[in-house]
Design a protein around this motif. Structure first.
Motif, PDB file in Angstrom:
ATOM      1  N   MET A   1      23.617  61.297 -30.907  1.00  0.00           N
ATOM      2  CA  MET A   1      24.313  60.781 -31.828  1.00  0.00           C
ATOM      3  C   MET A   1      23.310  61.317 -33.404  1.00  0.00           C
ATOM      4  O   MET A   1      24.018  61.549 -34.309  1.00  0.00           O
ATOM      5  CB  MET A   1      24.152  59.145 -32.224  1.00  0.00           C
ATOM      6  CG  MET A   1      25.282  58.711 -33.178  1.00  0.00           C
ATOM      7  SD  MET A   1      26.814  58.799 -32.710  1.00  0.00           S
ATOM      8  CE  MET A   1      27.014  57.506 -31.598  1.00  0.00           C
ATOM      9  N   HIS A   2      22.074  61.609 -33.422  1.00  0.00           N
ATOM     10  CA  HIS A   2      21.211  61.812 -34.405  1.00  0.00           C
ATOM     11  C   HIS A   2      21.605  63.303 -34.634  1.00  0.00           C
ATOM     12  O   HIS A   2      21.855  63.724 -35.833  1.00  0.00           O
ATOM     13  CB  HIS A   2      19.795  61.468 -34.006  1.00  0.00           C
ATOM     14  CG  HIS A   2      18.753  62.186 -35.215  1.00  0.00           C
ATOM     15  ND1 HIS A   2      18.904  61.485 -36.405  1.00  0.00           N
ATOM     16  CD2 HIS A   2      17.973  63.230 -35.183  1.00  0.00           C
ATOM     17  CE1 HIS A   2      18.126  62.021 -37.305  1.00  0.00           C
ATOM     18  NE2 HIS A   2      17.523  63.118 -36.464  1.00  0.00           N
ATOM     19  N   GLN A   3      21.607  64.007 -33.848  1.00  0.00           N
ATOM     20  CA  GLN A   3      21.928  65.576 -33.805  1.00  0.00           C
ATOM     21  C   GLN A   3      23.208  65.676 -34.204  1.00  0.00           C
ATOM     22  O   GLN A   3      23.437  66.755 -35.019  1.00  0.00           O
ATOM     23  CB  GLN A   3      21.949  66.172 -32.294  1.00  0.00           C
ATOM     24  CG  GLN A   3      20.329  66.414 -31.787  1.00  0.00           C
ATOM     25  CD  GLN A   3      19.460  66.900 -32.678  1.00  0.00           C
ATOM     26  OE1 GLN A   3      19.734  68.050 -33.300  1.00  0.00           O
ATOM     27  NE2 GLN A   3      18.124  66.182 -32.654  1.00  0.00           N
ATOM     28  N   VAL A   4      24.216  64.973 -33.739  1.00  0.00           N
ATOM     29  CA  VAL A   4      25.735  64.986 -34.308  1.00  0.00           C
ATOM     30  C   VAL A   4      25.705  64.749 -35.787  1.00  0.00           C
ATOM     31  O   VAL A   4      26.250  65.124 -36.605  1.00  0.00           O
ATOM     32  CB  VAL A   4      26.586  64.277 -33.528  1.00  0.00           C
ATOM     33  CG1 VAL A   4      27.881  64.186 -34.371  1.00  0.00           C
ATOM     34  CG2 VAL A   4      26.576  64.625 -32.126  1.00  0.00           C
ATOM     35  N   ALA A   5      25.015  63.655 -36.275  1.00  0.00           N
ATOM     36  CA  ALA A   5      24.876  63.244 -37.619  1.00  0.00           C
ATOM     37  C   ALA A   5      24.341  64.405 -38.549  1.00  0.00           C
ATOM     38  O   ALA A   5      24.668  64.638 -39.543  1.00  0.00           O
ATOM     39  CB  ALA A   5      23.977  62.066 -37.669  1.00  0.00           C
ATOM     40  N   ILE A   6      23.273  65.136 -38.077  1.00  0.00           N
ATOM     41  CA  ILE A   6      22.660  66.229 -38.729  1.00  0.00           C
ATOM     42  C   ILE A   6      23.513  67.374 -38.998  1.00  0.00           C
ATOM     43  O   ILE A   6      23.856  67.721 -39.990  1.00  0.00           O
ATOM     44  CB  ILE A   6      21.430  66.624 -38.081  1.00  0.00           C
ATOM     45  CG1 ILE A   6      20.143  65.521 -38.047  1.00  0.00           C
ATOM     46  CG2 ILE A   6      20.901  67.996 -38.507  1.00  0.00           C
ATOM     47  CD1 ILE A   6      19.215  65.971 -37.253  1.00  0.00           C
ATOM     48  N   ALA A   7      24.504  67.690 -37.673  1.00  0.00           N
ATOM     49  CA  ALA A   7      25.394  68.772 -37.923  1.00  0.00           C
ATOM     50  C   ALA A   7      26.571  68.554 -38.419  1.00  0.00           C
ATOM     51  O   ALA A   7      27.644  69.392 -38.767  1.00  0.00           O
ATOM     52  CB  ALA A   7      25.656  69.280 -36.445  1.00  0.00           C
ATOM     53  N   ALA A   8      26.747  67.363 -38.949  1.00  0.00           N
ATOM     54  CA  ALA A   8      28.291  66.898 -39.496  1.00  0.00           C
ATOM     55  C   ALA A   8      28.358  67.690 -40.746  1.00  0.00           C
ATOM     56  O   ALA A   8      27.622  67.611 -41.600  1.00  0.00           O
ATOM     57  CB  ALA A   8      28.212  65.500 -39.828  1.00  0.00           C
ATOM     58  N   LYS A   9      29.572  68.272 -40.896  1.00  0.00           N
ATOM     59  CA  LYS A   9      29.809  68.782 -42.091  1.00  0.00           C
ATOM     60  C   LYS A   9      30.536  67.869 -43.222  1.00  0.00           C
ATOM     61  O   LYS A   9      30.366  68.071 -44.472  1.00  0.00           O
ATOM     62  CB  LYS A   9      30.662  70.034 -41.849  1.00  0.00           C
ATOM     63  CG  LYS A   9      30.412  70.975 -40.855  1.00  0.00           C
ATOM     64  CD  LYS A   9      31.587  72.363 -40.585  1.00  0.00           C
ATOM     65  CE  LYS A   9      30.841  73.257 -39.585  1.00  0.00           C
ATOM     66  NZ  LYS A   9      31.806  74.332 -39.483  1.00  0.00           N
ATOM     67  N   ASP A  10      31.158  67.114 -42.730  1.00  0.00           N
ATOM     68  CA  ASP A  10      31.819  65.787 -43.671  1.00  0.00           C
ATOM     69  C   ASP A  10      30.727  64.838 -44.106  1.00  0.00           C
ATOM     70  O   ASP A  10      30.398  64.258 -43.091  1.00  0.00           O
ATOM     71  CB  ASP A  10      33.089  65.243 -43.046  1.00  0.00           C
ATOM     72  CG  ASP A  10      33.593  64.413 -43.866  1.00  0.00           C
ATOM     73  OD1 ASP A  10      33.281  64.199 -45.293  1.00  0.00           O
ATOM     74  OD2 ASP A  10      34.400  63.411 -43.261  1.00  0.00           O
ATOM     75  N   PRO A  11      30.440  64.512 -45.306  1.00  0.00           N
ATOM     76  CA  PRO A  11      29.470  63.558 -45.615  1.00  0.00           C
ATOM     77  C   PRO A  11      29.804  62.132 -45.134  1.00  0.00           C
ATOM     78  O   PRO A  11      28.819  61.477 -44.647  1.00  0.00           O
ATOM     79  CB  PRO A  11      29.401  63.717 -47.317  1.00  0.00           C
ATOM     80  CG  PRO A  11      29.984  64.969 -47.397  1.00  0.00           C
ATOM     81  CD  PRO A  11      30.708  65.465 -46.615  1.00  0.00           C
ATOM     82  N   ALA A  12      30.997  61.827 -45.164  1.00  0.00           N
ATOM     83  CA  ALA A  12      31.388  60.458 -44.558  1.00  0.00           C
ATOM     84  C   ALA A  12      31.209  60.434 -43.067  1.00  0.00           C
ATOM     85  O   ALA A  12      30.462  59.551 -42.699  1.00  0.00           O
ATOM     86  CB  ALA A  12      33.056  60.418 -44.832  1.00  0.00           C
ATOM     87  N   SER A  13      31.346  61.516 -42.429  1.00  0.00           N
ATOM     88  CA  SER A  13      31.199  61.434 -40.942  1.00  0.00           C
ATOM     89  C   SER A  13      29.720  61.409 -40.866  1.00  0.00           C
ATOM     90  O   SER A  13      29.193  60.587 -39.754  1.00  0.00           O
ATOM     91  CB  SER A  13      31.580  62.522 -40.291  1.00  0.00           C
ATOM     92  OG  SER A  13      33.172  62.588 -40.528  1.00  0.00           O
ATOM     93  N   GLY A  14      28.914  62.115 -41.533  1.00  0.00           N
ATOM     94  CA  GLY A  14      27.521  61.985 -41.374  1.00  0.00           C
ATOM     95  C   GLY A  14      26.897  60.698 -41.413  1.00  0.00           C
ATOM     96  O   GLY A  14      26.112  60.507 -40.713  1.00  0.00           O
ATOM     97  N   ARG A  15      27.447  60.014 -42.411  1.00  0.00           N
ATOM     98  CA  ARG A  15      27.070  58.588 -42.835  1.00  0.00           C
ATOM     99  C   ARG A  15      27.207  57.499 -41.753  1.00  0.00           C
ATOM    100  O   ARG A  15      26.687  56.572 -41.385  1.00  0.00           O
ATOM    101  CB  ARG A  15      27.666  57.942 -44.214  1.00  0.00           C
ATOM    102  CG  ARG A  15      26.866  58.965 -45.504  1.00  0.00           C
ATOM    103  CD  ARG A  15      27.277  58.023 -46.678  1.00  0.00           C
ATOM    104  NE  ARG A  15      28.801  58.192 -46.888  1.00  0.00           N
ATOM    105  CZ  ARG A  15      29.158  58.992 -47.584  1.00  0.00           C
ATOM    106  NH1 ARG A  15      28.557  60.060 -48.116  1.00  0.00           N
ATOM    107  NH2 ARG A  15      30.653  59.181 -47.960  1.00  0.00           N
TER     108      ARG A  15
END
Length: 611
Positions: free
Chosen positions: A116-130
């Motif tokens: 999940m941490h890797q996905v959060a780092i790679a997220a392009k959308d700020p909302a998705s990252g949060r």
């Protein structure tokens, strides 16, 4: 667990004004449908809904997360393995197995957290990252709580060993420790490194720790009393820290991540052989000192505090309130139950805490189109209410494809869920009938042992035969076997097909006997008698006599019985008149053929007697 601690959270639905219009809703197994009605709270307002949408509110949205699905799938196997642990195992062997199971659960949580941490780092959308980062924090808190419960409730570490476990616990969950340790140990002179004194690390045995601690603790006290380092405030502050002075430790608060980091540090320097029974005092005072009245405890703080107080039920209760799904409390409670720690806690509605939480978790899995298969096993291991709950949920699974239906059916058959098997087979049979797949419909109705539906499908087969002059799905009808005894109509269908097979094989005598028995035994529906009598015509016209005189009389009796009971019709249209003319012609042909055959049979039987 029975009491409600506060009002439940309000779910705001965008576009819906509940103050203006009335709402309607309908519960489902894992979700709820909500919409506005056309009725306004004000009598004179227009009867028009302002929100033309239907909203689906799910209670377990986490089951739809791709990453969390791995958590559910992996932990399912661990859960099944735990249920199979031999109850006869006792002492250290059983304890070691339970600790191993606990560590397996934690490793699954940590693997999902890292992904999940890797996905959060790679997220392009700020909302998705949060959103992903928030989920990482939740998973981290889950492992933190589980690890502490493992130390206190499963390993049950004694005094001395307890602090060593707590040191490992803090080192594992305070991320800076591992990176700082690597930096310090990798330097040329670790003791001169800037972060050397910031690490509360320990690699000594319990005896070494206790002896050395006692030695330097006495020495530090002597130095402090003698004011040996009074001229150097930093060294004097260091002495106070090594003596576990609370004020001195709090002065270095910025080096401590949280209150439980402060707790373990405080114990390390003040009471390294702390007894489990004293933990709650140190935990509560550390929380109060660290927060200093500036802020209120968070839900995580309350959960950890309950664990340090050895209040298992409060831990489970607080986790149930704070976490967004039932996975954590269901699996942790199950593990603690196997540790014989929850045997005395039964709920007032007929189940114990373990079973209640497993039932809730399994119900949530059934809301997902594929994870429901995992839920089956959880229901299986709920001895009181699991069977009933499974039956109710199996009936609600949408049978979108035949492959899924077969999977559901196999599960029900393995558990002797007779009513559910019948219900599923009947649903599939009805679908097949609507799609004009009569062979499949008949197969499902036989499997359901539904005599009424088998009769209905058999009638459709016979109607199709009358319209087309041939049977469909011959392989199925030819191999009905004992299943044809399910209903009289199915028996007739099978026997009638057998008549045609005998006739095709030129076994005319056997075919004639079977045809006559179908009519005289009243198995054949009366509406089909004319068809059977018409089938008898080719046998009556054979060169050799097939029907005996007695059999011919029986056929005549059936024909007269059929024609004498024909209803008297009123005015008829042209089509009805034509049909009646055709039927009258058939009757006349049959009477003529029967009369000829009777004469031939009498002559033949008389000749045989004379000879």
């Amino acid at each position: 667990m029975e009491e409600l601690d506060g009002e439940p959270a309000v779910t705001v639905i965008p576009g819906v004004n509940s103050k203006k219009n009335q709402m309607c809703f309908d519960w489902g197994p894992g979700e709820m449908l909500v919409c506005e009605t056309s009725f306004s709270k004000k009598e004179k307002s227009e009867m028009v809904p302002s929100c033309p949408f239907i909203y689906i509110i799910r209670k377990d949205v986490d089951v739809y997360s791709q990453i969390l699905r791995k958590l559910f799938n992996e932990s399912h196997g661990i859960f099944l393995g735990l249920q199979r642990i031999d109850e006869e195992l006792t002492g250290k062997s059983r304890k070691s197995q339970l600790v191993r199971v606990s560590k397996n659960y934690r490793s699954v949580i940590r693997a999902c957290m890292e992904e999940m941490h890797q996905v959060a780092i790679a997220a392009k959308d700020p909302a998705s990252g949060r959103q992903f980062s928030s989920q990482v924090s939740i998973l981290s808190a889950m492992e933190l709580i589980w690890n502490l419960c493992e130390i206190l409730f499963i390993e049950v570490a004694p005094a001395g060993h307890l602090l060593l476990h707590l040191l490992d616990w803090v080192r594992l969950h305070v991320c800076e420790v591992d990176s700082l340790s690597a930096d310090v140990l990798g330097s040329e002179n670790p003791s001169n490194h800037d972060s050397f004194w910031n690490l509360p690390g320990n690699t000594q045995t319990l005896t070494e720790l206790e002896l050395k601690w006692q030695h330097w603790h006495e020495e530090c006290e002597r130095y402090l009393q003698d004011s040996t380092f009074a001229t150097n405030p930093h060294l004097e502050s260091l002495l106070k820290i090594m003596l576990g002075d609370e004020a001195a430790l709090l002065e270095q608060k910025e080096l401590l991540s949280n209150w439980y980091h402060f707790l373990v540090t405080r114990l390390l320097y003040s009471n390294p052989i702390v007894k489990p029974i004293d933990l709650h005092y140190y935990a509560q005072s550390s929380l109060d000192l660290f927060l200093g009245g500036e802020s209120s405890p968070e839900p995580l703080d309350n959960i950890l505090l309950a664990a340090f107080e050895f209040d298992i039920h409060q831990v489970i209760k607080e986790c149930s309130i704070a976490l967004s799904n039932w996975w954590f409390v269901a699996h942790l409670t199950d593990l603690l139950d196997h540790c014989k720690l929850l045997q005395s806690h039964n709920l007032y509605f007929g189940s114990n805490m373990r079973e209640f939480l497993l039932l809730e978790y399994a119900s949530g899995l059934f809301a997902h189109p594929s994870l429901w298969q995992l839920g089956v096993d959880y229901f299986d291991y709920c001895p009181k209410l699991g069977r009933v709950s499974l039956e109710l949920h199996m009936e609600r699974i949408p049978l979108n494809t035949e492959q899924k239906a077969l999977k559901v059916l196999r599960i029900c058959e393995q558990r002797q869920m007779t009513e559910q098997v019948r219900s599923i087979c009947k649903i599939l049979a009805m679908k097949a009938v609507r799609n004009n797949r009569l062979g499949s419909a008949l197969s499902w109705s036989i499997r359901a042992k539904d005599a009424a539906f088998a009769t209905l499908v058999s009638d459709r087969f016979l109607r199709d035969y009358c319209e087309r002059g041939c049977f469909s799905d011959l392989d199925l009808i030819d191999n009905l076997g004992p299943a044809m005894m399910l209903s009289d109509r199915l028996t007739f269908l099978g026997k009638y097909r057998e008549f045609h097979r005998m006739y095709g094989e030129k076994r005319f005598a056997d075919a004639a006997s079977l045809l006559l028995s179908l009519m005289t035994s009243r198995i054949a529906p009366r509406s089909f008698w004319m068809t059977l009598l018409t089938d008898a015509l080719p046998l009556l016209e054979q060169k050799q006599v097939i029907f005996s005189a007695e059999q011919t009389y029986e056929l005549m009796r059936c024909l007269e019985d059929l024609t004498s009971r024909r209803p008297v019709r009123g005015e008829s249209d042209i089509q009805q008149l034509q049909d009646e003319d055709i039927e009258t012609t058939k009757v006349e042909m049959l009477r003529l053929a029967l009369a000829r055959n009777l004469a031939r049979a009498i002559i033949r039987e008389g000749s045989l007697e004379g000879s």
